[in-house]
Design an enzyme around this catalytic site. Structure first.
Site, PDB file in Angstrom:
ATOM      1  N   GLU A   1       0.926  -1.156  -0.035  1.00 35.85           N
ATOM      2  CA  GLU A   1       0.052   0.005   0.078  1.00 35.85           C
ATOM      3  C   GLU A   1       0.654   1.274   0.141  1.00 35.85           C
ATOM      4  O   GLU A   1       1.711   1.494   1.039  1.00 35.85           O
ATOM      5  CB  GLU A   1      -1.082  -0.168   1.107  1.00 35.85           C
ATOM      6  CG  GLU A   1      -1.764   1.351   1.488  1.00 35.85           C
ATOM      7  CD  GLU A   1      -2.562   1.768   0.443  1.00 35.85           C
ATOM      8  OE1 GLU A   1      -2.202   2.776  -0.221  1.00 35.85           O
ATOM      9  OE2 GLU A   1      -3.326   0.900  -0.158  1.00 35.85           O
TER      10      GLU A   1
ATOM     11  N   ASN B   1     -10.609   4.528  -1.012  1.00 34.95           N
ATOM     12  CA  ASN B   1     -11.796   5.081  -1.344  1.00 34.95           C
ATOM     13  C   ASN B   1     -12.942   4.011  -0.713  1.00 34.95           C
ATOM     14  O   ASN B   1     -14.067   4.665  -0.309  1.00 34.95           O
ATOM     15  CB  ASN B   1     -12.258   4.920  -2.761  1.00 34.95           C
ATOM     16  CG  ASN B   1     -11.762   6.401  -3.532  1.00 34.95           C
ATOM     17  OD1 ASN B   1     -11.497   7.440  -2.595  1.00 34.95           O
ATOM     18  ND2 ASN B   1     -11.966   6.181  -4.764  1.00 34.95           N
ATOM     19  N   SER B   2     -12.620   2.954  -0.458  1.00 34.60           N
ATOM     20  CA  SER B   2     -13.490   1.826   0.210  1.00 34.60           C
ATOM     21  C   SER B   2     -13.747   2.238   1.501  1.00 34.60           C
ATOM     22  O   SER B   2     -14.842   2.011   2.142  1.00 34.60           O
ATOM     23  CB  SER B   2     -12.487   0.505   0.179  1.00 34.60           C
ATOM     24  OG  SER B   2     -12.449  -0.014  -0.917  1.00 34.60           O
TER      25      SER B   2
ATOM     26  N   GLY C   1     -19.848   5.584   1.321  1.00 30.99           N
ATOM     27  CA  GLY C   1     -21.028   5.126   2.184  1.00 30.99           C
ATOM     28  C   GLY C   1     -20.964   3.640   2.194  1.00 30.99           C
ATOM     29  O   GLY C   1     -21.672   3.174   3.191  1.00 30.99           O
TER      30      GLY C   1
ATOM     31  N   ALA D   1       4.164   0.679  -5.492  1.00 34.78           N
ATOM     32  CA  ALA D   1       4.751  -0.172  -6.507  1.00 34.78           C
ATOM     33  C   ALA D   1       4.793   0.954  -7.851  1.00 34.78           C
ATOM     34  O   ALA D   1       4.195   1.677  -8.142  1.00 34.78           O
ATOM     35  CB  ALA D   1       3.426  -1.106  -6.818  1.00 34.78           C
TER      36      ALA D   1
ATOM     37  N   ARG E   1     -26.699   9.291 -11.219  1.00 33.98           N
ATOM     38  CA  ARG E   1     -25.843  10.359 -10.783  1.00 33.98           C
ATOM     39  C   ARG E   1     -25.412  11.277 -11.768  1.00 33.98           C
ATOM     40  O   ARG E   1     -25.247  12.489 -11.448  1.00 33.98           O
ATOM     41  CB  ARG E   1     -24.529   9.589 -10.166  1.00 33.98           C
ATOM     42  CG  ARG E   1     -24.856   8.781  -8.791  1.00 33.98           C
ATOM     43  CD  ARG E   1     -23.793   8.048  -8.317  1.00 33.98           C
ATOM     44  NE  ARG E   1     -23.957   7.532  -7.062  1.00 33.98           N
ATOM     45  CZ  ARG E   1     -23.074   6.523  -6.562  1.00 33.98           C
ATOM     46  NH1 ARG E   1     -21.994   6.303  -6.871  1.00 33.98           N
ATOM     47  NH2 ARG E   1     -23.360   6.249  -5.161  1.00 33.98           N
TER      48      ARG E   1
ATOM     49  N   HIS F   1     -16.031   8.911  -9.452  1.00 31.72           N
ATOM     50  CA  HIS F   1     -15.728   7.386  -9.636  1.00 31.72           C
ATOM     51  C   HIS F   1     -15.208   7.692 -11.283  1.00 31.72           C
ATOM     52  O   HIS F   1     -15.951   8.250 -11.998  1.00 31.72           O
ATOM     53  CB  HIS F   1     -16.830   6.473  -9.645  1.00 31.72           C
ATOM     54  CG  HIS F   1     -16.441   5.095  -9.730  1.00 31.72           C
ATOM     55  ND1 HIS F   1     -16.421   4.217  -8.680  1.00 31.72           N
ATOM     56  CD2 HIS F   1     -16.486   4.326 -10.690  1.00 31.72           C
ATOM     57  CE1 HIS F   1     -15.942   3.165  -8.926  1.00 31.72           C
ATOM     58  NE2 HIS F   1     -16.072   3.068 -10.284  1.00 31.72           N
TER      59      HIS F   1
ATOM     60  N   GLU G   1     -12.021  -0.359  -8.964  1.00 34.17           N
ATOM     61  CA  GLU G   1     -12.206   0.656  -9.831  1.00 34.17           C
ATOM     62  C   GLU G   1     -11.060   0.827 -10.699  1.00 34.17           C
ATOM     63  O   GLU G   1     -10.978   1.575 -11.578  1.00 34.17           O
ATOM     64  CB  GLU G   1     -12.246   1.931  -8.922  1.00 34.17           C
ATOM     65  CG  GLU G   1     -12.624   3.051  -9.521  1.00 34.17           C
ATOM     66  CD  GLU G   1     -12.815   4.202  -8.751  1.00 34.17           C
ATOM     67  OE1 GLU G   1     -12.946   5.398  -9.151  1.00 34.17           O
ATOM     68  OE2 GLU G   1     -12.730   4.121  -7.428  1.00 34.17           O
TER      69      GLU G   1
ATOM     70  N   ALA H   1     -20.338  -0.284  -6.219  1.00 26.80           N
ATOM     71  CA  ALA H   1     -18.862  -0.461  -5.908  1.00 26.80           C
ATOM     72  C   ALA H   1     -18.402  -1.511  -5.095  1.00 26.80           C
ATOM     73  O   ALA H   1     -17.518  -2.256  -5.385  1.00 26.80           O
ATOM     74  CB  ALA H   1     -18.554   0.869  -5.599  1.00 26.80           C
TER      75      ALA H   1
END
Length: 595
Positions: free
Chosen positions: A164, A172-173, A177, A288, A414, A524, A553, A568
């Site tokens: 990470e 974003n996870s 919401g 990475a 959206r 997104h 994503e 998502a």
């Protein structure tokens, strides 16, 4: 003992006592307070000879995942350098600033002057990570898709590591919401919904993306969404609201499961805990930079960097890219959609910068649908973040413009709502609801931090009557009253003659009333790596790139032109699990790495 000896002993005792008093007086403990992202942070700091000896966090309400390293790494560095002049933890800037301000406050009360420019004096500890290591599976990205992949790979029997680039996990996870669509879920029968199906969900998704998505991949997502939701509930321990669902725009049935707290914190904390339980190493601050391929063209590892040092992680089974999209990279967004320029803020995590997409492209993967970038319609004009408190629109809240008029279906897609808002005077709207709606959706109760922040910044107001709402919003009262009267004449499913709200309007004749100002923000990116239903990356000829998997994503064929709300988490969990299991089986078939 003679008189002189007695006097000498007395004097020495007094001197020793004075030194002892001075030494004890040099140790001082004070408390300090700073303002974090989600309220006050209170600390207790012990100083000795003008140096910090220890810091104890007495109270704070910060996100436990985002702020984890604020209260561990940053706290340790403050003590180590005797300074608050340090860089904030990336992704937790406001929590960092609040913590550092609290320590400063404590130092001021103690009369202690802290060291200046602590960042320069901070020396990095030597890393214990070997320059080169080998695993069965390497997962890049520690969000929902990454954790799902790593956990499945581990449980399939593979050795696995997660890389990470950010100091904290979640991406974003974590800040979404986190509602998750799953047809025929266990809550639907309680609400009388008995005719939903995975195919209906697939068609909603396909049509909602203007038929630009890969229907085979979509059907894989919708067909496995329920099992993924049960896996999250029964194995990972995610708690869902037992008798409530959301119906996002573009769906024909209520099917979105709602996690406790209505954010991704419930998912990520549980996924992270499961990874720790399985002893999966999660290396943060590890970026990475390149995929490694062997002579046959198979992806066999990742090159990465940390603190200026180079590392190599070889992967016998394969690499899973779960790095998210590029919604926080303004230049990249504008490159693919010039209309989304500097006027737009972003709802996304600072990690969503998209460089892994080009890394995959250099390894031969095809990038598709990159021009399709979604804005979330209901966001804070100040920060750009999603106004989760305004999810009341899923239960009857209305959208009105500065003239006090409705202008779009509140449960529309959206992109449709976003474009409609941008066409209104000032390119913003107001979301208005009353207690009758609020008691159904419980939005104020679920997001007290937002209620407090938005009220303080002047974008939200609670009123006892519509006249107060009109005064706050500067909407003509007569227009506002006419709109509410019109809404009240069309309550109930199927009765909205103006915009055909598919959930049905709710009586708003009486308050309390809540109103919040909203604008669209970049949310997104639908484009990314082309994959097949097995989550394998494909080249421009549609051929599998051996050893390269992708999920979430970072992929580009599931949502077409427009992702429907609630899809998502279905996407990241379904394809994360598929990718992790696939890479693990590749490793087993090639000969598992000894660990």
């Amino acid at each position: 003992m003679n008189t002189k000896s007695i006097r000498f002993a007395a004097v020495m005792a007094a001197v020793i006592g004075a030194f002892a008093f001075q030494a004890s007086a040099a140790t001082v403990t004070t408390t300090g307070t700073g303002v974090g992202k989600d309220g006050d942070i209170k600390v207790q700091v012990t100083f000795d000879a003008n140096k910090i000896q220890s810091i104890k966090v007495l109270s704070q309400n910060e996100n436990p995942v985002l702020a984890e390293k604020v209260f561990t790494d940053l706290k340790d560095n403050v003590v180590k350098t005797n300074s608050t002049d340090l860089d904030a933890i990336s992704g937790a800037t406001f929590s960092s600033k609040g913590f550092l301000a609290a320590v400063k406050d404590a130092a001021k009360k103690a009369g202690v002057t802290l060291t200046k420019d602590g960042q320069k004096s901070l020396k990095k500890a030597a890393s214990m990570i070997p320059a080169k290591s080998t695993y069965d599976v390497v997962v890049v990205g520690a969000g929902g898709a990454g954790f799902a992949a790593a956990i499945e790979a581990k449980n399939t029997g593979a050795s696995v590591v997660m890389l990470e680039k950010m100091p904290t996990v979640g991406g974003n996870s974590l800040i979404s919401g986190a509602e998750m669509n799953a047809a025929r879920n266990w809550v639907q029968p309680k609400l009388g919904i008995l005719d939903d199906s995975a195919e209906r969900h697939a068609q909603d998704t396909y049509i909602g993306g203007d038929k630009k998505g890969d229907l085979e991949v979509i059907r894989t997502m919708t067909g496995n969404a329920l099992s993924a939701a049960k896996w999250a509930r029964d194995y990972i321990g995610v708690r869902f609201e037992p008798d409530n669902l959301f119906m996002f725009g573009g769906h024909t049935r209520k099917r979105a499961l709602i996690p406790y707290g209505q954010t991704g914190t419930e998912f990520i904390t549980k996924l992270y805990a499961k990874a720790n339980e399985l002893k999966i190493p999660v290396i943060t601050n590890m970026k990475a930079v390149e995929l490694i391929k062997d002579a046959s063209g198979r992806v066999v590892g990742v090159k990465a960097t940390m603190n200026g040092q180079n590392y190599e992680f070889d992967a016998k089974g394969g690499v899973v890219l779960a790095t998210g999209g590029f919604g926080h990279n303004a230049a990249m967004v504008k490159k693919y959609d010039p209309s989304l320029d500097e006027r737009f803020k972003s709802t996304d995590s600072p990690s969503a910068t998209g460089e892994a997409l080009y890394m995959a492209e250099r390894a031969g993967a095809e990038l598709v649908n990159m021009q399709y970038i979604q804005t979330y319609p209901i966001c804070d004009p100040v920060s750009g973040s999603i106004e989760l408190i305004a999810d009341a629109r899923f239960d009857g809240a209305i959208l009105i413009n500065q003239k006090g008029q409705r202008f779009v279906e509140e449960l529309g897609r959206r992109d449709v709502i976003s474009h409609a808002i941008l066409a209104q005077p000032g390119s913003y709207c107001w979301v208005l609801w009353n207690d009758k709606i609020g008691n159904i959706s419980k939005t104020v109760e679920a997001h007290p931090d937002e209620y407090s922040v938005f009220t303080k910044t002047g974008t939200m107001k609670t009123c006892g009557d519509l006249k107060c709402i009109a005064e706050f919003t500067k909407i003509p009262y007569s227009n506002l009253k006419a709109t509410i009267d019109r809404v009240d004449s069309m309550t109930g499913p199927g009765n909205d003659k103006d915009f055909h709200n598919r959930g049905g309007l709710v009586d708003m004749s009486q308050g309390k009333y809540y109103v919040v100002k909203a604008v669209p923000s970049i949310h997104h990116t639908m484009g990314g790596i082309r994959i097949n239903p097995k989550s394998q990356a494909l080249d421009k000829n549609g051929k599998v790139i051996p050893g390269l998997y992708a999920a979430g994503e970072v992929t580009g064929v599931t949502h077409g032109t427009n992702r429907l709300g609630g899809n998502a988490y279905a996407d990241i969990l379904v394809f994360g699990r598929i990718a992790g299991e696939g890479a693990a089986w590749d490793a087993l078939s090639l000969g598992k790495t000894a660990k």
